[in-house]
Design a protein around this motif. Structure first.
Motif, PDB file in Angstrom:
ATOM      1  N   TRP A  43      28.387   8.826  47.374  1.00 20.84           N
ATOM      2  CA  TRP A  43      28.993   9.326  46.058  1.00 20.84           C
ATOM      3  C   TRP A  43      28.241   8.637  45.054  1.00 20.84           C
ATOM      4  O   TRP A  43      28.378   7.533  44.901  1.00 20.84           O
ATOM      5  N   PRO A  56      28.611   8.511  41.098  1.00 18.76           N
ATOM      6  CA  PRO A  56      29.557   9.040  39.954  1.00 18.76           C
ATOM      7  C   PRO A  56      28.601   9.331  38.706  1.00 18.76           C
ATOM      8  O   PRO A  56      27.658   8.721  38.334  1.00 18.76           O
ATOM      9  N   ARG A  57      28.994  10.500  38.073  1.00 20.13           N
ATOM     10  CA  ARG A  57      28.065  11.088  37.081  1.00 20.13           C
ATOM     11  C   ARG A  57      28.244  10.029  35.972  1.00 20.13           C
ATOM     12  O   ARG A  57      27.050   9.948  35.032  1.00 20.13           O
ATOM     13  N   VAL A  71      25.524   7.554  36.309  1.00 24.75           N
ATOM     14  CA  VAL A  71      24.261   7.990  36.347  1.00 24.75           C
ATOM     15  C   VAL A  71      23.837   8.305  34.893  1.00 24.75           C
ATOM     16  O   VAL A  71      22.594   7.973  34.407  1.00 24.75           O
ATOM     17  N   GLY A  72      24.966   8.772  34.159  1.00 25.29           N
ATOM     18  CA  GLY A  72      24.738   9.096  32.737  1.00 25.29           C
ATOM     19  C   GLY A  72      24.290   7.630  31.921  1.00 25.29           C
ATOM     20  O   GLY A  72      23.394   7.817  31.063  1.00 25.29           O
ATOM     21  N   TRP A  78      16.126  18.861  42.087  1.00 28.61           N
ATOM     22  CA  TRP A  78      16.796  20.100  42.022  1.00 28.61           C
ATOM     23  C   TRP A  78      16.146  21.293  42.611  1.00 28.61           C
ATOM     24  O   TRP A  78      16.813  22.386  43.384  1.00 28.61           O
ATOM     25  N   SER A  81      24.773  16.574  45.103  1.00 27.20           N
ATOM     26  CA  SER A  81      24.725  17.131  43.858  1.00 27.20           C
ATOM     27  C   SER A  81      24.399  15.957  42.787  1.00 27.20           C
ATOM     28  O   SER A  81      23.776  16.055  41.829  1.00 27.20           O
ATOM     29  N   GLY A  82      24.499  14.679  43.112  1.00 31.21           N
ATOM     30  CA  GLY A  82      24.164  13.596  42.565  1.00 31.21           C
ATOM     31  C   GLY A  82      22.722  13.092  42.615  1.00 31.21           C
ATOM     32  O   GLY A  82      22.019  12.521  41.629  1.00 31.21           O
ATOM     33  N   PRO A 138      20.126  14.274  39.406  1.00 34.11           N
ATOM     34  CA  PRO A 138      20.413  13.690  38.025  1.00 34.11           C
ATOM     35  C   PRO A 138      20.057  12.150  38.399  1.00 34.11           C
ATOM     36  O   PRO A 138      19.598  11.631  37.336  1.00 34.11           O
TER      37      PRO A 138
END
Length: 261
Positions: free
Chosen positions: A130, A132-133, A136-137, A175, A192-193, A196
């Motif tokens: 996992w 976390p967005r 990562v942001g 991507w 999906s992480g 990013p």
């Protein structure tokens, strides 16, 4: 290398200071490692034992030392504290000392900030697959802030351009690989992480660093697969490897070696 500002201090003071700071930050990261997957706040509420709920005292919160003195167990109920907390604290110390001794001049604090963020993301991906967005942001935002600061100090706008180019390349590279795999195999083959995360890393180390990080992460992944095979663990198309952990483990040393971009 040591910053000029640190060279005037007595020998050993910067080293001890960075180790203590790293242990404190690592202790916070350990709490985040336990709380975030459960949806708990990392900024509110007292630190408690996950087994019995007892509020921890100051001696029980001393980074590294408390874990060693208690032998990794709660004094009240005897439940295991877990190695994740100790790993975060020791990792925090390693990042603090490594940044002080190995980072380029003027980049000690950025190296620490990057290393501590990557440490938490690496452990979250290793343990829970996992990324976390929000974390990562923050990694992306801090990378842009550091690049912008360096561009302003050096009066060189190309620094910011290289940072943005690295971010774009990092995201697009993974991507496109993920899209190609989905089209070819008809199922997801990457978290999906991951795109990013590499994009955020690219903002710190530029396009060349992104390529180097991908190569390094691939080597780590292959080595992990070999270890799994040697230990006779089953590996098939559904076996999940924490790519984010491999990316994080590679990106920080690259930053130490080459700095921004």
């Amino acid at each position: 290398m040591l910053e000029p500002a640190f060279s005037a201090l007595p020998a050993g003071v910067p080293l001890v200071g960075s180790a203590i700071l790293g242990a404190i930050v690592g202790s916070f990261l350990g709490a985040a490692l336990e709380r975030l997957p459960n949806g708990r706040s990392i900024v509110t509420g007292r630190s408690t034992c996950d087994g019995c709920g007892k509020a921890l005292t100051i001696p029980e919160l001393l980074p590294v030392l408390s874990w060693l003195m208690q032998r990794g167990k709660c004094r009240a109920c005897g439940s295991s504290i877990g190695g994740g907390q100790l790993a975060c604290e020791l990792g925090g110390v390693a990042v603090g000392i490594g940044s002080l001794l190995l980072s380029r001049e003027g980049l000690v604090l950025p190296a620490m900030v990057l290393g501590w963020q990557l440490l938490l993301l690496a452990l979250l991906d290793l343990r829970h697959l996992w990324l976390p967005r929000l974390l990562v942001g923050w990694l992306a935002v801090s990378g842009l802030i550091v690049a912008s600061a360096k561009a302003r100090v050096t009066d060189d706008a190309s620094v910011l351009g290289i940072s943005i180019a690295g971010g774009a390349l990092g995201f697009l590279l993974l991507w496109l690989i993920a899209r190609f795999y989905l089209k070819a195999r008809g199922r997801e083959g990457m978290g999906s992480g991951d795109p990013p995360l590499l994009g955020a890393i690219g903002l710190w180390i530029g396009p060349l660093g992104v390529v180097e990080t991908m190569l390094g992460a691939s080597i780590i992944g292959i080595a992990a697969a070999i270890v799994m095979l040697v230990s006779k663990r089953k590996i098939d198309a559904d076996t999940a490897l924490p790519l984010g952990t491999c990316l994080a483990a590679t990106a920080w040393p690259i930053f130490l070696l080459q700095g921004l971009g």
